[in-house]
Design a protein around this motif. Structure first.
Motif, PDB file in Angstrom:
ATOM      1  N   GLU A  78      26.398  39.918  29.173  1.00 15.65           N
ATOM      2  CA  GLU A  78      26.317  39.836  30.637  1.00 15.65           C
ATOM      3  C   GLU A  78      27.091  38.625  31.155  1.00 15.65           C
ATOM      4  OE1 GLU A  78      23.349  42.316  28.952  1.00 15.65           O
ATOM      5  OE2 GLU A  78      23.700  40.157  28.603  1.00 15.65           O
ATOM      6  N   GLU A  79      26.979  37.518  30.440  1.00 15.13           N
ATOM      7  CA  GLU A  79      27.714  36.312  30.845  1.00 15.13           C
ATOM      8  C   GLU A  79      29.213  36.505  30.658  1.00 15.13           C
ATOM      9  OE1 GLU A  79      24.454  32.808  29.883  1.00 15.13           O
ATOM     10  OE2 GLU A  79      25.601  33.691  28.231  1.00 15.13           O
ATOM     11  N   PHE A  80      29.603  37.172  29.582  1.00 14.22           N
ATOM     12  CA  PHE A  80      31.021  37.451  29.356  1.00 14.22           C
ATOM     13  C   PHE A  80      31.585  38.323  30.474  1.00 14.22           C
ATOM     14  CE2 PHE A  80      34.207  40.462  27.835  1.00 14.22           C
ATOM     15  CZ  PHE A  80      35.199  39.601  27.387  1.00 14.22           C
ATOM     16  N   GLN A  81      30.856  39.352  30.848  1.00 17.29           N
ATOM     17  CA  GLN A  81      31.316  40.236  31.917  1.00 17.29           C
ATOM     18  C   GLN A  81      31.405  39.492  33.242  1.00 17.29           C
ATOM     19  OE1 GLN A  81      28.565  43.526  31.713  1.00 17.29           O
ATOM     20  NE2 GLN A  81      29.162  44.025  29.617  1.00 17.29           N
ATOM     21  N   LYS A  82      30.485  38.561  33.465  1.00 22.37           N
ATOM     22  CA  LYS A  82      30.548  37.754  34.679  1.00 22.37           C
ATOM     23  C   LYS A  82      31.796  36.879  34.672  1.00 22.37           C
ATOM     24  CE  LYS A  82      28.028  34.234  37.291  1.00 22.37           C
ATOM     25  NZ  LYS A  82      26.802  33.390  37.350  1.00 22.37           N
ATOM     26  N   LEU A  83      32.061  36.231  33.535  1.00 18.28           N
ATOM     27  CA  LEU A  83      33.247  35.378  33.417  1.00 18.28           C
ATOM     28  C   LEU A  83      34.516  36.195  33.594  1.00 18.28           C
ATOM     29  CD1 LEU A  83      34.697  32.747  32.743  1.00 18.28           C
ATOM     30  CD2 LEU A  83      34.385  33.268  30.307  1.00 18.28           C
ATOM     31  N   ASN A  84      34.589  37.333  32.929  1.00 18.46           N
ATOM     32  CA  ASN A  84      35.779  38.180  33.042  1.00 18.46           C
ATOM     33  C   ASN A  84      35.963  38.666  34.477  1.00 18.46           C
ATOM     34  OD1 ASN A  84      38.048  39.488  32.019  1.00 18.46           O
ATOM     35  ND2 ASN A  84      36.922  41.357  31.551  1.00 18.46           N
ATOM     36  N   GLY A  85      34.841  38.965  35.142  1.00 22.18           N
ATOM     37  CA  GLY A  85      34.922  39.392  36.536  1.00 22.18           C
ATOM     38  C   GLY A  85      35.443  38.294  37.443  1.00 22.18           C
ATOM     39  N   LEU A  86      35.017  37.054  37.206  1.00 21.35           N
ATOM     40  CA  LEU A  86      35.511  35.930  38.000  1.00 21.35           C
ATOM     41  C   LEU A  86      37.013  35.732  37.785  1.00 21.35           C
ATOM     42  CD1 LEU A  86      32.629  33.327  37.504  1.00 21.35           C
ATOM     43  CD2 LEU A  86      33.249  34.483  39.635  1.00 21.35           C
ATOM     44  N   LEU A  87      37.451  35.801  36.534  1.00 20.57           N
ATOM     45  CA  LEU A  87      38.877  35.648  36.237  1.00 20.57           C
ATOM     46  C   LEU A  87      39.696  36.754  36.892  1.00 20.57           C
ATOM     47  CD1 LEU A  87      38.754  34.684  32.441  1.00 20.57           C
ATOM     48  CD2 LEU A  87      39.066  33.154  34.386  1.00 20.57           C
ATOM     49  N   ALA A  88      39.175  37.971  36.865  1.00 18.30           N
ATOM     50  CA  ALA A  88      39.895  39.097  37.461  1.00 18.30           C
ATOM     51  C   ALA A  88      39.958  38.960  38.984  1.00 18.30           C
ATOM     52  CB  ALA A  88      39.224  40.414  37.075  1.00 18.30           C
ATOM     53  N   SER A  89      38.845  38.546  39.591  1.00 20.02           N
ATOM     54  CA  SER A  89      38.772  38.478  41.051  1.00 20.02           C
ATOM     55  C   SER A  89      39.607  37.338  41.620  1.00 20.02           C
ATOM     56  CB  SER A  89      37.317  38.310  41.498  1.00 20.02           C
ATOM     57  OG  SER A  89      36.541  39.425  41.107  1.00 20.02           O
ATOM     58  N   TYR A  90      39.706  36.235  40.886  1.00 18.84           N
ATOM     59  CA  TYR A  90      40.379  35.038  41.404  1.00 18.84           C
ATOM     60  C   TYR A  90      41.644  34.697  40.629  1.00 18.84           C
ATOM     61  CZ  TYR A  90      36.126  34.135  44.103  1.00 18.84           C
ATOM     62  OH  TYR A  90      35.079  34.224  44.984  1.00 18.84           O
ATOM     63  N   GLN A  91      42.178  35.658  39.882  1.00 18.09           N
ATOM     64  CA  GLN A  91      43.297  35.334  39.003  1.00 18.09           C
ATOM     65  C   GLN A  91      44.547  34.883  39.753  1.00 18.09           C
ATOM     66  OE1 GLN A  91      45.626  39.101  37.579  1.00 18.09           O
ATOM     67  NE2 GLN A  91      43.457  39.569  37.361  1.00 18.09           N
ATOM     68  N   ASN A  92      44.684  35.253  41.018  1.00 22.32           N
ATOM     69  CA  ASN A  92      45.864  34.854  41.788  1.00 22.32           C
ATOM     70  C   ASN A  92      45.555  33.774  42.821  1.00 22.32           C
ATOM     71  OD1 ASN A  92      47.671  36.748  40.536  1.00 22.32           O
ATOM     72  ND2 ASN A  92      46.663  38.360  41.707  1.00 22.32           N
ATOM     73  N   ASP A  93      44.381  33.168  42.725  1.00 19.60           N
ATOM     74  CA  ASP A  93      43.989  32.131  43.682  1.00 19.60           C
ATOM     75  C   ASP A  93      44.410  30.764  43.145  1.00 19.60           C
ATOM     76  OD1 ASP A  93      42.210  30.025  44.890  1.00 19.60           O
ATOM     77  OD2 ASP A  93      41.534  31.768  46.043  1.00 19.60           O
ATOM     78  N   PRO A  94      45.303  30.041  43.832  1.00 20.99           N
ATOM     79  CA  PRO A  94      45.830  28.765  43.307  1.00 20.99           C
ATOM     80  C   PRO A  94      44.761  27.714  43.056  1.00 20.99           C
ATOM     81  CG  PRO A  94      47.183  29.549  45.129  1.00 20.99           C
ATOM     82  CD  PRO A  94      45.960  30.419  45.098  1.00 20.99           C
ATOM     83  N   LEU A  95      43.795  27.568  43.964  1.00 23.74           N
ATOM     84  CA  LEU A  95      42.762  26.559  43.769  1.00 23.74           C
ATOM     85  C   LEU A  95      41.864  26.922  42.592  1.00 23.74           C
ATOM     86  CD1 LEU A  95      41.658  25.597  47.397  1.00 23.74           C
ATOM     87  CD2 LEU A  95      43.317  24.482  45.901  1.00 23.74           C
ATOM     88  N   PHE A  96      41.515  28.195  42.475  1.00 19.23           N
ATOM     89  CA  PHE A  96      40.709  28.644  41.334  1.00 19.23           C
ATOM     90  C   PHE A  96      41.460  28.382  40.033  1.00 19.23           C
ATOM     91  CE2 PHE A  96      39.447  31.670  38.121  1.00 19.23           C
ATOM     92  CZ  PHE A  96      38.065  31.699  38.206  1.00 19.23           C
ATOM     93  N   GLN A  97      42.730  28.734  39.980  1.00 18.41           N
ATOM     94  CA  GLN A  97      43.520  28.584  38.764  1.00 18.41           C
ATOM     95  C   GLN A  97      43.539  27.131  38.289  1.00 18.41           C
ATOM     96  OE1 GLN A  97      47.162  30.056  40.428  1.00 18.41           O
ATOM     97  NE2 GLN A  97      46.848  32.162  39.707  1.00 18.41           N
ATOM     98  N   GLU A  98      43.883  26.239  39.205  1.00 20.48           N
ATOM     99  CA  GLU A  98      44.012  24.827  38.841  1.00 20.48           C
ATOM    100  C   GLU A  98      42.677  24.225  38.447  1.00 20.48           C
ATOM    101  OE1 GLU A  98      44.235  20.429  39.490  1.00 20.48           O
ATOM    102  OE2 GLU A  98      42.948  21.935  40.430  1.00 20.48           O
ATOM    103  N   LYS A  99      41.649  24.503  39.230  1.00 21.71           N
ATOM    104  CA  LYS A  99      40.335  23.923  38.956  1.00 21.71           C
ATOM    105  C   LYS A  99      39.767  24.454  37.639  1.00 21.71           C
ATOM    106  CE  LYS A  99      38.444  21.513  41.252  1.00 21.71           C
ATOM    107  NZ  LYS A  99      38.369  20.035  41.240  1.00 21.71           N
TER     108      LYS A  99
END
Length: 695
Positions: free
Chosen positions: A213-234
């Protein structure tokens, strides 16, 4: 934010600043439009040469991009400031309403010296004027007022501090110039930062021991914000380069006992892709923390990391994460220079990358073709996705000659679970080489991705030709199609070199013959090369107006050159028959479309001409060669008749008036043009034959 700051706050100056930023946004939008539609558009259409074709065009393109980034950043700043100002004004209003409710119950709020506040009665009932009744209140009323004020101050503080946080984060994205990070309000920018911190915390604290469940949450966050510059850098800086390498080493360990590696195995490929895109975007940030991340990653990639039952290099891990995403060019070249230097010291890198006798884990989960043990595969894939970085890499000679290593000297090894199919590292190297010489991510890339060649592209082409020609019959089969497309991308130069009677123009004739011969060992790649050269030949015919007779002569000479290359490949008397199994199969009648260089001024007409010539040529091959390449030497060149006639017909249609001029004898429609191009083809064959004999 304390009580008095909010209560006495005058946001008129902030409002004026927001108005100023609104004007800045409007002005920058106008400048961006002018830079894009006027300045850059004219630069793209300009027929420049020399310095103007590189320095001036590049400067204008970069300047137009800076205006676009400036407008984006100004818009984001305006949106955040306006959002924050509106919230603070709202909180001030809420505070005034709360204080008014308190006054109606004889309660007031006063500041304390430590920055806090206290709730007291306005008038004590015992000290009230005679005949004056003081409003009554309960202890709960005082508590409610205290809680309301504290809640309002907390929210105002959060609004103020988070605005400062995201504004600084956006400003840090670019040390010089402007950031392309775009946000409609403060909350969306803040959300990206907080989600990045959440994802980084999950990866750091749980690692490969996280639950499904935690892995799916992490993968979902990466997928949802993969093109967000602030998310990427942080996210990247919070995890850190060492943390990222250690995580992937543990995750890919073959003896991983955790539930994650078993239950989520089918999801790891998608996770790898998402992670690569996020890390690639992070390297585009120019924040001090991210610059340090990049330097540390290059250093740490040269170290080894222990898993439960194996030991892997940082290069192997990071290169697999480079397969997706747009990585910063400077970072890629620092990383690539370090990787090549390490491999040269290894002497036989395959032994090291395969674990020196230890069981090496599968580190690549994108597809099933390879284990991901060869770091050059992922790195070359990254270069293929970043043409500018590829061009720099293939032209770098210091601290070592990168192109010589990857194209000529590097020993390859099998990294696949099966013995069949191409070598993945060499296949990726071919794609990177094409990107380096063309400035495009592939021969079928959208037209907008193609650029006119720079001197750096030309240099990469010459160097690639040199090193691949030096391979001789060890020329990697995986690079045949890429080199065929590269020669087509430089078709004008290659056509001039193939058709030059003295063999002194543009490219080395010996190298060109050797590479053409090696490409021609495979029937499909020979078709590709010939079709690509049809593009160059037809383009020359349609655009040569000063001396039209030259384009007819050059067409014949290039066809003769190509025929000799094929003959040498399939009837090599010195080395035996070099033909591979593809030549034993029947010819497939097809036309490779979309091969015309997009910036060609006569693009549509060229494509029509290419289709006609290729159709005629394939008909020649079908009728004359049939299902084998080993026809008699005397008959080798008879098979080109329809191809030459088709080219001659196109030439005559373009130059009819010139050909019928009595001053230009020997170019008649029904005989002269065919005689000229046939003689030129024979001359081209003799030139190529002489080159081949000299090799």
């Amino acid at each position: 934010m304390d009580l008095e700051t909010l209560r006495q706050g005058n946001f008129a100056l902030l409002g004026a600043s927001i108005d100023d930023w609104s004007d800045v946004v409007k002005n920058l939008k106008s400048m961006e439009t002018n830079a894009r539609d006027d300045l850059k558009a004219k630069a793209d259409k300009a027929n420049w040469a020399g310095v103007n074709a590189t320095v001036s065009r590049e400067f204008i393109t970069k300047t137009a991009g800076e205006f676009a980034d400036a407008h984006t950043q100004a818009t984001t700043i305006h949106n955040i400031l306006k959002d924050t100002r509106d919230e603070l004004v709202s909180y001030k209003g809420q505070l005034e309403q709360a204080l008014e409710r308190g006054r109606k119950k004889n309660l007031t709020v006063t500041s304390t010296s430590d920055g806090g506040f206290t709730v007291t009665m306005i008038i004590h009932p015992d000290r009230a004027a005679k005949g004056h009744e003081v409003p009554d209140h309960s202890p709960q009323d005082a508590e409610h007022l205290r809680d309301d004020v504290q809640r309002i101050l907390n929210r105002a503080t959060e609004s103020d501090t988070t605005a400062a946080q995201v504004l600084k984060a956006i400003a840090d994205q670019a040390e010089v110039g402007f950031s392309g990070a775009s946000y409609g309000d403060r909350d969306s920018a803040l959300d990206a930062v907080r989600k990045a911190e959440e994802a980084a915390k999950l990866l750091k604290e749980k690692g490969d021991e996280m639950s499904p469940e935690e892995f799916q949450k992490l993968n979902g966050l990466l997928a949802s914000y993969q093109n967000d510059p602030l998310f990427q850098e942080k996210f990247a800086t919070q995890v850190g380069p060492k943390g990222m390498l250690e995580f992937w080493a543990d995750l890919s360990s073959p003896d991983n006992p955790n539930e994650l590696s078993r239950t989520q195995l089918n999801q790891l490929g998608e996770f790898q892709k998402n992670l690569g895109v996020v890390l690639g975007g992070a390297t585009q940030s120019d924040s001090p923390a991210m610059r340090q991340w990049e330097n540390d990653m290059v250093r740490l990639a040269g170290e080894r990391y222990k898993t439960r039952g194996a030991e892997v290099w940082g290069y192997q891990i990071m290169s697999n994460l480079m397969r997706t995403g747009d990585y910063d060019d400077q970072f890629l070249n620092k990383y690539g220079n370090s990787l090549v230097a390490t491999e040269e010291k290894m002497k036989l890198p395959g032994n090291y990358w395969q674990g020196m006798g230890q069981m090496t884990p599968k580190m690549n989960f994108i597809g099933d073709a390879e284990f991901g043990r060869d770091p050059m595969t992922g790195f070359m894939t990254a270069l293929a996705n970043s043409p500018d970085a590829a061009t720099e890499f293939f032209n770098t000679k210091d601290p070592q000659d990168n192109a010589q290593w990857v194209l000529k000297d590097r020993p390859s090894f099998d990294d696949s679970p099966l013995d069949d199919g191409p070598n993945e590292a060499l296949d990726a190297t071919g794609r990177a080489m094409f990107a380096a010489v063309s400035g495009a991510t592939g021969p079928d890339a959208p037209k907008s991705e193609f650029l006119p060649h720079t001197p750096e592209h030309d240099a990469a082409m010459k160097r690639s030709l040199e090193f691949l020609a030096a391979k001789g019959n060890d020329f990697p089969s995986e690079l045949r199609d890429d080199m065929a497309y590269a020669m087509g991308n430089h078709g004008e130069t290659v056509h001039r070199a193939m058709s030059d009677p003295l063999g002194t123009h543009g490219l080395d004739a010996d190298q060109l013959m050797e590479v053409s011969k090696q490409i021609s060992r495979n029937k499909g790649d020979y078709i590709t090369l010939t079709d690509q050269m049809h593009v160059a030949i037809v383009t020359d015919i349609l655009t040569e107006k000063t001396n039209p007779e030259d384009s007819l002569d050059k067409a014949g000479r290039t066809i003769g050159f190509l025929e000799e290359a094929r003959y040498q490949a399939t009837n090599d008397k010195k080395d035996g028959d070099l033909t591979d199994a593809s030549w034993k199969k029947a010819w497939a009648y097809h036309i490779i479309g979309g091969a015309v260089t997009p910036w060609n001024p006569a693009m549509d007409a060229v494509q029509r001409g290419v289709d006609l010539v290729t159709s005629a040529w394939l008909a020649d091959k079908t009728n004359e060669i049939n299902d084998t390449a080993n026809i008699d030497f005397a008959d080798t060149y008879a098979s080109r008749n329809k191809e030459l006639r088709s080219l001659a017909d196109i030439w005559y249609a373009q130059n009819k008036e010139w050909a019928e001029d009595p001053a230009h004898e020997g170019y008649s429609k029904d005989h002269g043009v065919y005689s000229v191009i046939g003689a030129s083809a024979n001359d081209g064959n003799k030139k190529a034959e002489g080159i081949a004999e000299d090799q």
